[in-house]
Enzyme design. Sequence first.
Site, PDB file in Angstrom:
ATOM      1  N   ASP A 292       0.825  -1.217   0.000  1.00  0.00           N
ATOM      2  CA  ASP A 292       0.000   0.000   0.000  1.00  0.00           C
ATOM      3  C   ASP A 292       0.855   1.262   0.000  1.00  0.00           C
ATOM      4  OD1 ASP A 292       0.872  -0.845   2.567  1.00  0.00           O
ATOM      5  OD2 ASP A 292      -0.437   0.640   3.491  1.00  0.00           O
ATOM      6  N   GLU A 293       0.234   2.326  -0.435  1.00  0.00           N
ATOM      7  CA  GLU A 293       0.738   3.694  -0.239  1.00  0.00           C
ATOM      8  C   GLU A 293       2.186   3.896  -0.667  1.00  0.00           C
ATOM      9  OE1 GLU A 293      -2.038   5.278   3.384  1.00  0.00           O
ATOM     10  OE2 GLU A 293      -0.310   4.098   3.969  1.00  0.00           O
TER      11      GLU A 293
END
Length: 656
Positions: A292-293
């Site tokens: 993620d991210e």
Amino acid sequence: MPVPQEVSLQSGTFALKKDFRISLSGEPDQRILQASTRFLRRLSNRTGLFLKQGYVTDTNFGKGGSLHIHVNRPGEVRLHEDESYTLDISRSGIRVEAETDLGAMHAMETILQLIESGESGYQLPGIEITDSPRFPWRGLMMDVARHFQPIEVIKRNIDGMAAVKMNVLHLHLTDDQGFRVESKSYPVLHQKGSDGQYFTQTELRTIVRYAADRGIRVVPEFDVPGHASSWLAAMPELGSVEGKKSYEIERNAGIFDPTLDPTNEKTYEVLAAVFKEMAEIFTDEYFHIGGDENEGRHWDANKRIQAFKNEKGFKDNHALQNYFNTRLLTHLESYGKRMVGWDEILQPGLPKSAVIQSWRGIDALVNSAQQGYQTFLSNGFYIDLMHTAVNHYKTDPLPDSVSLTDEQRKLILGGEATMWAELVIPHTVDSRIWPRTAAIAERLWSAQDVNDVEDMYRRLEIMSLQLEEHGLLHIASRDQILRKLAGGHDIAPLQTLNNITGPLQRYTRNPGGTMYQSYSPFTLWADAAVADSETARKFDSAVQAYLNDKNAKSGDYIKDQLLIWYENHEALSKIIRVSPMLKEIEGLSEQLMEVSELGMQAVYLFEKNETPDLNWLSEAEKVLKKARLQGGRTELMNVNTIEQIVRSLVKVETGN
Ligand code: ACM
């Protein structure tokens, strides 16, 4: 809780007596014997009975017994294992039947929830239950990276999960703020990436075993290629900034740039080695790589990485990350694992064996299933956001509105509550997980049409007390913190205010991620407050009843409650004066006094059927506005309700 699939109340009750005895038949193994012994201990402590049977062993195979458990075979702690059971309680005895001991353990939890007090002691109601889960993946994610949570915290939460029939513990083991496992292949990772706070491999095996003994799978997460500051603090040579010789463990909260270099073969060498040792410890088939991210800033700034991208024909960083993920997937498959990642990993070309954890919205869940990926939902189950239980309860991983084929529906495995740990420490984490997670557990286990919110809360309160028997601190930690803050003074006035506050929601408690560092104090006012104020909820439902009918009994309760809040400020001010840590709530306490006074006036006008004048209304607006100011990183949870009483006084003229 969770509500079983089929329940039929029968006449008669089963009386619990000290000669209560368990017997087993079929193919019981050591796990169900130990679970039965733990059951006896809980039963004994719940009822005060000095049970004659202390331990359940293989000498208890055969008929007889007040509780007879029949299991066809030992269950495997894996996805899609049979967890169903039937439970039959009558005057003459209790019978549990289950295909596997996992189902039988669920039945024992159900029995413990059914204990009631009767005329002549404790008893169980006559009942027939046929039960099985709606979804096979019912998880809790615990982030042990942002703040480390030692093994005793993990164990008591596993017990809590088992009590509400959850079956997946997802451990978020590495992030910018810490690398929390002992690595034998690259010890520098835990030595330099953890501040000395990590699980030894023995502890990891203990956790896996403890969970499996309770029918719970453990899915490890190593979040890469972003969220990697702790890896790079140990091994800067794996970073994406050319020539950068050192990285720091991150102390703030947020999204940071340090990222593993996907063009460096050493990166894969290290990940393959660490994953291999972890794949042996974490015996579950599923293995989470985060993903993620990753905003790719360090990739964009690195000419060599950009050249690699062009050479491979990757049109963007997502494609580059997909290359990285696919290489990890190949390693994981060679260790017999299926790769799980947050929904960012859903990119064209991702092998179909990958599993998608949807967190940014339910769209990712539906898209994943439509494209043939297994998937589960966390969006809507972010318990760190400090929303109320009903908020999560209303989130359904498979609402009627989604159009999916039956095959696609089967790919939606369930969901996970996520306990991100930027703002929690071992002493407070339980109060963020429980009792709200029990409402999520019910959403994932019970039938879709089990959605009576009032009844959910009625049962949640009971569950909350029962969960304390596992040593969970979700209730106890609150008063412990208030006692510390009060420095020897009576905490009653602190409780009165704290009970009607909630921590600031979403990520507003920690502006910019920098108000708190990982080493800041987390036993202050907001840490004693909980996300779902029972006092606020009861006050609100009393007001709803009262506004519908001013003769409702709740009128007296409302007036008493408002008076208690109004008078609290005087008592609390005396404590605040001598407790510097409480200075931050001086305004909040005054706000509660003022808004309660407004509430009392509004109730008076409502009762007398009087319409307030414009001056009063304009003062009321000011009080309501001020009442919404935060104090001690919390806010008052009764302001909307009081505002509603005020609004009810204004008779809106509806002309033609
Ligand atoms: C996430 O919340 N960053 C998965």
